[in-house]
Design a protein around this motif. Sequence first.
Motif, PDB file in Angstrom:
ATOM      1  N   SER A 153       0.811  -1.220   0.000  1.00 22.75           N
ATOM      2  CA  SER A 153       0.000   0.000   0.000  1.00 22.75           C
ATOM      3  C   SER A 153       0.843   1.269   0.000  1.00 22.75           C
ATOM      4  O   SER A 153       0.320   2.371  -0.123  1.00 22.75           O
ATOM      5  CB  SER A 153      -0.940   0.005   1.209  1.00 22.75           C
ATOM      6  OG  SER A 153      -0.227  -0.139   2.416  1.00 22.75           O
ATOM      7  N   GLY A 154       2.167   1.139   0.123  1.00 18.33           N
ATOM      8  CA  GLY A 154       3.061   2.288   0.018  1.00 18.33           C
ATOM      9  C   GLY A 154       3.020   3.190   1.240  1.00 18.33           C
ATOM     10  O   GLY A 154       2.549   2.823   2.311  1.00 18.33           O
ATOM     11  N   GLY A 155       3.561   4.403   1.047  1.00 22.30           N
ATOM     12  CA  GLY A 155       3.545   5.398   2.111  1.00 22.30           C
ATOM     13  C   GLY A 155       4.889   5.694   2.732  1.00 22.30           C
ATOM     14  O   GLY A 155       5.034   6.700   3.437  1.00 22.30           O
ATOM     15  N   GLN A 156       5.899   4.840   2.513  1.00 25.90           N
ATOM     16  CA  GLN A 156       7.208   5.116   3.081  1.00 25.90           C
ATOM     17  C   GLN A 156       7.795   6.382   2.454  1.00 25.90           C
ATOM     18  O   GLN A 156       7.673   6.615   1.253  1.00 25.90           O
ATOM     19  CB  GLN A 156       8.160   3.947   2.841  1.00 25.90           C
ATOM     20  CG  GLN A 156       7.786   2.680   3.579  1.00 25.90           C
ATOM     21  CD  GLN A 156       8.867   1.623   3.435  1.00 25.90           C
ATOM     22  OE1 GLN A 156      10.018   1.827   3.827  1.00 25.90           O
ATOM     23  NE2 GLN A 156       8.512   0.485   2.859  1.00 25.90           N
ATOM     24  N   ASP A 211      -7.744  -0.885  -7.308  1.00 23.73           N
ATOM     25  CA  ASP A 211      -7.980   0.339  -8.074  1.00 23.73           C
ATOM     26  C   ASP A 211      -7.125   1.493  -7.562  1.00 23.73           C
ATOM     27  O   ASP A 211      -6.806   2.421  -8.306  1.00 23.73           O
ATOM     28  CB  ASP A 211      -9.467   0.728  -8.000  1.00 23.73           C
ATOM     29  CG  ASP A 211     -10.349  -0.241  -8.771  1.00 23.73           C
ATOM     30  OD1 ASP A 211      -9.819  -0.950  -9.650  1.00 23.73           O
ATOM     31  OD2 ASP A 211     -11.570  -0.299  -8.486  1.00 23.73           O
ATOM     32  N   ALA A 212      -6.750   1.437  -6.281  1.00 27.84           N
ATOM     33  CA  ALA A 212      -5.895   2.469  -5.709  1.00 27.84           C
ATOM     34  C   ALA A 212      -4.431   2.251  -6.068  1.00 27.84           C
ATOM     35  O   ALA A 212      -3.602   3.157  -5.902  1.00 27.84           O
ATOM     36  CB  ALA A 212      -6.059   2.508  -4.192  1.00 27.84           C
ATOM     37  N   LEU A 271      -0.966 -10.758  -5.271  1.00 22.95           N
ATOM     38  CA  LEU A 271      -0.741 -10.200  -3.935  1.00 22.95           C
ATOM     39  C   LEU A 271      -2.015  -9.560  -3.385  1.00 22.95           C
ATOM     40  O   LEU A 271      -2.936  -9.232  -4.136  1.00 22.95           O
ATOM     41  CB  LEU A 271       0.398  -9.179  -4.005  1.00 22.95           C
ATOM     42  CG  LEU A 271       1.745  -9.741  -4.477  1.00 22.95           C
ATOM     43  CD1 LEU A 271       2.789  -8.643  -4.544  1.00 22.95           C
ATOM     44  CD2 LEU A 271       2.208 -10.863  -3.552  1.00 22.95           C
ATOM     45  N   PRO A 272      -2.081  -9.357  -2.083  1.00 19.00           N
ATOM     46  CA  PRO A 272      -3.300  -8.795  -1.491  1.00 19.00           C
ATOM     47  C   PRO A 272      -3.508  -7.340  -1.907  1.00 19.00           C
ATOM     48  O   PRO A 272      -2.547  -6.556  -1.962  1.00 19.00           O
ATOM     49  CB  PRO A 272      -3.049  -8.903   0.017  1.00 19.00           C
ATOM     50  CG  PRO A 272      -1.565  -8.979   0.160  1.00 19.00           C
ATOM     51  CD  PRO A 272      -1.079  -9.713  -1.051  1.00 19.00           C
ATOM     52  N   PRO A 273      -4.749  -6.958  -2.210  1.00 26.29           N
ATOM     53  CA  PRO A 273      -5.033  -5.570  -2.600  1.00 26.29           C
ATOM     54  C   PRO A 273      -5.146  -4.652  -1.393  1.00 26.29           C
ATOM     55  O   PRO A 273      -5.418  -5.092  -0.272  1.00 26.29           O
ATOM     56  CB  PRO A 273      -6.375  -5.688  -3.326  1.00 26.29           C
ATOM     57  CG  PRO A 273      -7.038  -6.856  -2.669  1.00 26.29           C
ATOM     58  CD  PRO A 273      -5.931  -7.819  -2.311  1.00 26.29           C
ATOM     59  N   SER A 274      -4.929  -3.391  -1.625  1.00 24.52           N
ATOM     60  CA  SER A 274      -5.096  -2.369  -0.597  1.00 24.52           C
ATOM     61  C   SER A 274      -5.743  -1.154  -1.237  1.00 24.52           C
ATOM     62  O   SER A 274      -5.362  -0.739  -2.333  1.00 24.52           O
ATOM     63  CB  SER A 274      -3.746  -1.972   0.004  1.00 24.52           C
ATOM     64  OG  SER A 274      -3.879  -0.799   0.797  1.00 24.52           O
ATOM     65  N   ASP A 275      -6.717  -0.572  -0.542  1.00 27.88           N
ATOM     66  CA  ASP A 275      -7.414   0.600  -1.063  1.00 27.88           C
ATOM     67  C   ASP A 275      -6.812   1.909  -0.561  1.00 27.88           C
ATOM     68  O   ASP A 275      -7.385   2.978  -0.758  1.00 27.88           O
ATOM     69  CB  ASP A 275      -8.898   0.544  -0.679  1.00 27.88           C
ATOM     70  CG  ASP A 275      -9.628  -0.606  -1.359  1.00 27.88           C
ATOM     71  OD1 ASP A 275      -9.239  -0.954  -2.491  1.00 27.88           O
ATOM     72  OD2 ASP A 275     -10.571  -1.160  -0.758  1.00 27.88           O
TER      73      ASP A 275
END
Length: 293
Positions: free
Chosen positions: A68-71, A89-90, A142-146
């Motif tokens: 999901s990123g953010g680093q 979609d995100a 891989l698992p999705p994240s919104d």
Amino acid sequence: MNRALKILLPLAVLGVGAGVWLTAPSKVDAARFEALTGNADAGQTIFTAAGCASCHHASGSDNKLLLSGGQAFASAFGTFYAPNISPSDAGIGGWSVVDLANAVKQGVGKAGEHLYPAFPYTAYTKMQDQQVADLHAYMQTLPPSDTASQPHDVGFPFNIRRSLGGWKLLFFSDDYVMTDLPEGVTERGRDLVETLGHCAECHTPRNAIGGLDTSRWMAGAPNPSGRGEIPGLTPTQLDWSATDVAYYLESGFTPDYDSVGGHMAEVVENFSKLTPEDREAVAAYVKALPASD
């Protein structure tokens, strides 16, 4: 004055037009990927060697595959935030193999925008088309994240994406640095170091506008965060044996019984999952580097 304007104005228009053309994002030939079928198992190895999870996994999460990123990655040009690259979609759930190829091989996003080279497409550009197809196949499992991607904190003039087209003209190449492989160095070793592992992105110094100084290849560099130095890997700075290098990539322990730290711990975690032959191939490349100043 009017006569001068009649001459200069068309020249200015031509100059602007040439600049727009030269700095336009360049995409891959989509036809190259039409007949390719991705292999998710092979893609997992590529994903691991390329360190995708190291930068893109969710901050504070124990699940390294939740991308999901953010680093945040600080630099002299601003702070860059790893985006969501999960299959949602995100993230990149709607991306085709060609979309991924444009990103990793050309530094171009799905919307046609230049990507900042904080994402190491300057190394990934040497990936083979089949490797991209395999990577795409694995990432879709891989698992999705919104979670929405966080915008980069980059000020003027670096926030002008089109200027990256000029930067690419100067510093973006798909040529290998070690063009002639010395005895004992394999193409696999070069691929792991120069392409997938993108080792030079940290271990090679850069010029004032962020281009790698390939004349000082792997000679060490200031930490982009401004704290400390990233060590060089040439014989001038590193006197480890090939066995030492391979063992370090497996265990995280140095010949002096010290242990890996910082972001390099993520690199060791990734390379420890590769085969012993892969780590030995990397070690052989490192030991073949020429001495530096």
